[in-house]
Design an enzyme around this catalytic site. Structure first.
Site, PDB file in Angstrom:
ATOM      1  N   LYS A  80       0.850  -1.191   0.000  1.00 65.23           N
ATOM      2  CA  LYS A  80       0.000   0.000   0.000  1.00 65.23           C
ATOM      3  C   LYS A  80       0.886   1.242   0.000  1.00 65.23           C
ATOM      4  CE  LYS A  80      -3.963   2.056   2.460  1.00 65.23           C
ATOM      5  NZ  LYS A  80      -4.791   2.014   3.689  1.00 65.23           N
ATOM      6  N   SER A 155      -9.740   2.529   2.955  1.00 64.82           N
ATOM      7  CA  SER A 155      -8.905   3.206   1.993  1.00 64.82           C
ATOM      8  C   SER A 155      -8.017   2.277   1.175  1.00 64.82           C
ATOM      9  CB  SER A 155      -8.011   4.218   2.714  1.00 64.82           C
ATOM     10  OG  SER A 155      -7.102   3.551   3.575  1.00 64.82           O
ATOM     11  N   SER A 179      -9.591   0.224   7.150  1.00 64.01           N
ATOM     12  CA  SER A 179      -9.077   0.261   5.777  1.00 64.01           C
ATOM     13  C   SER A 179      -8.418  -1.011   5.261  1.00 64.01           C
ATOM     14  CB  SER A 179      -8.098   1.412   5.614  1.00 64.01           C
ATOM     15  OG  SER A 179      -8.805   2.619   5.568  1.00 64.01           O
TER      16      SER A 179
HETATM   17  N1  GLN Z   1     -12.845   4.787   6.308  1.00 58.79           N
HETATM   18  C1  GLN Z   1     -12.117   5.223   7.455  1.00 58.79           C
HETATM   19  C2  GLN Z   1     -11.742   6.677   7.316  1.00 58.79           C
HETATM   20  O1  GLN Z   1     -12.068   7.230   6.332  1.00 58.79           O
HETATM   21  C3  GLN Z   1     -10.954   4.322   7.654  1.00 58.79           C
HETATM   22  C4  GLN Z   1      -9.646   4.853   7.258  1.00 58.79           C
HETATM   23  C5  GLN Z   1      -8.517   3.916   7.516  1.00 58.79           C
HETATM   24  O2  GLN Z   1      -8.642   2.888   8.151  1.00 58.79           O
HETATM   25  N2  GLN Z   1      -7.363   4.347   7.072  1.00 58.79           N
HETATM   26  O3  GLN Z   1     -11.171   7.250   8.170  1.00 58.79           O
END
Ligand code: GLN
Length: 511
Positions: A80, A155, A179
């Site tokens: 990632k 994400s 994410s």
């Molecule tokens: N969807 C969550 C956010 O927007 C999770 C983000 C993440 O785990 N990096 O913050």
């Protein structure tokens, strides 16, 4: 499609160590796959065939010289883009870091390289890991390999699709509020958020430091466990990383593969995670998997966790507060982009024009929200209250784990939605995290695995398991048993059921 790309990481590792296949062949097969399908999927932000093949050849040479190598040596790994690496640019999905080259490797990546894994590319993500659909990437969205008009979750949509679409057998992700787990659910893959501090965050571009955790993505539970074993452990560069003698996660996964191991397991179902907005097909698959567990002698226990209802609200104060402070370093001087106004400008105008041009809408929204929540007059009312809620959620988990071994929930309330369907309304994205956020607030581990498809749309549904801190192995044991039951029910592993992309050719990148 080359047979090599359909092997699990464990199977490929076995063929590599017996000499039946070389890392160069395996790496080339995956690079070919990326070349064939990633124009349509946009899971990768960067690849470099020369660099990856050179790394593969080096592993082959070391093996040929008789060196004892790690179990995953020679297996390709997607990374990632939140993790900095020396071999390719690291952007965290943002324009502000376009083309940025790190002088060092993140510890998780360094450990993977030391174990002989071959980095095959950097994966797409919501900008600075803020989002639930990968649509917030500055480099265009990633598309779900199950249906090209659907989001892959976020994400870490890039890492999830990379493994799901056979572009890589393994990938690294980061999970601050879901994410790793939510994209796993939406793409029918497996993803694990380890115990907070279980894996070093050194070299992970920080989103919210009290929540961020690095973890593995793959198509099977065992594969995630194998990668977890490689990246776990104390790191003197990360003061929050735990000095703890972790048991082997792979051993736990292998030990759990027999569903009989579920006998006597106490599985909690939290009332507050069975949300009103749960999609019927998600609910149905979840209920079925509970029935499968019960049939193996597991005990299902209903749990009340009264403060979970405030988890999303607390998270969306704590996260922006920490993010606004972490992102202050993108100041046009130290990293990446610099926009100089006509006539040269002042330090302030260069900084503000750079940040205006370099950050996307969601990032700006959270910086503003976080700065506000931390401002002198409001600190106690917002950030302070959110931290108190966090403590109450931790207590809810502690009393739940007095009664059960693991907690199960749907990983996400819905299956993958259509690109653009949330129409830029951030609340709809935020609510999709309601089931994953509590684990981050409490620092406990969580695993998502696929349990079937929803009847209304034919898209994957994920089951989330959570365990007390330090008990990550419990997730792999139980997850592996459930995976066996699902494979037995369906007659084939879930990952083999994804619509074949064999014919996909380089299409329009989805920008
Ligand atoms: N969807 C969550 C956010 O927007 C999770 C983000 C993440 O785990 N990096 O913050």
């Amino acid at each position: 499609m080359s047979e090599l790309i359909r092997l699990t990481a464990a199977e490929l590792a076995a063929k590599l160590s017996s000499g039946e296949v070389s890392s160069e062949e395996a790496t080339r097969a995956h690079l070919d796959r990326i070349a064939a399908v990633d124009g349509a999927l946009n899971a990768f932000l960067a690849t470099d065939a020369d660099v990856s093949l050179a790394a593969a050849r080096e592993i082959d040479a070391r093996r040929a010289a008789g060196e004892a190598l790690g179990e995953l040596a020679g297996v390709p790994l997607a990374v990632k883009d939140v993790l900095v690496t020396t071999d390719m640019p690291s952007t965290s999905g943002s324009r502000i870091l376009e083309g940025y080259r790190s002088p060092y490797d993140a510890t998780a990546v360094a450990k993977a390289r030391a174990a002989g894994l071959v980095s095959i590319g950097k994966t797409n993500m919501d900008e600075f890991a803020m989002g639930s659909s990968t649509e917030n990437s500055a480099y265009g969205p990633t598309r779900n390999q199950w249906a090209a008009d659907r989001v892959p979750g976020g994400s870490g949509g890039g890492s999830a699709v990379a493994v799901g679409a056979f572009e890589a057998p393994l990938a690294l992700g980061s999970d601050t509020g879901g994410s790793i787990r939510q994209p796993a659910a939406l793409t029918g893959t497996v993803g694990v958020k380890p115990t907070y501090g279980g894996v070093s965050r050194y070299g992970a571009i920080a989103l919210a430091s009290s929540l961020d955790q690095i973890g593995p993505c793959a198509r099977t539970v065992l594969d995630t466990a194998l990668l977890h074993d490689v990246i776990a452990g104390h790191d003197r560069h990360d003061s929050t990383s735990l000095d703890f003698a972790w048991p082997s996660m792979a051993e736990a996964a292998r030990g759990g593969a027999d569903p009989a191991s579920l006998k006597g397991l106490r599985v909690g179902v939290v009332k507050q995670l069975m949300l009103d907005g749960l999609q019927p097909g998600v609910q149905a698959r979840f209920d079925e998997s509970l029935a499968l567990l019960e049939a193996q002698g597991a005990e299902i226990v209903e749990i009340d966790a009264p403060h979970f209802e405030y988890a999303v609200a607390a998270y969306y104060l704590i996260l922006p507060a920490e993010a606004s402070s972490n992102l202050a370093k993108y100041d046009s001087v130290r990293f990446g982009l610099r926009v100089t106004p006509d006539g040269g400008g002042t330090v302030e105008s260069v900084m503000s024009e750079t940040r205006a041009a370099g950050f996307g809408t969601e990032v700006k929204r959270r910086i503003i929200l976080g700065t506000y929540a931390l401002s002198a007059g409001y600190y106690d009312a917002y950030y302070g209250s959110a931290q108190k809620v966090r403590t109450l959620i931790q207590r809810d988990f502690a009393s739940a784990f007095d009664r059960v071994d693991v907690i199960a929930s749907p990983t996400a309330p819905t299956t993958a939605w259509q690109l653009g369907a949330h129409g830029g309304d951030p609340l709809q994205d935020y609510l999709n995290d309601a089931t994953t956020i509590p684990a981050n607030l409490a620092g406990i581990p969580g695993l998502s695995l696929p349990i079937g498809t929803a009847s209304e749309d034919g898209l994957p549904v994920g089951l989330q398991l959570m365990a007390p801190a330090f008990e990550d192995a419990r997730l792999y044991r139980a997850g592996s048993a459930i995976e066996s039951l699902i494979t037995e029910r369906d007659g084939s592993p879930f990952w083999a059921q994804a619509p074949s992309l064999a014919g996909a050719s380089t299409g329009e990148a989805a920008n």
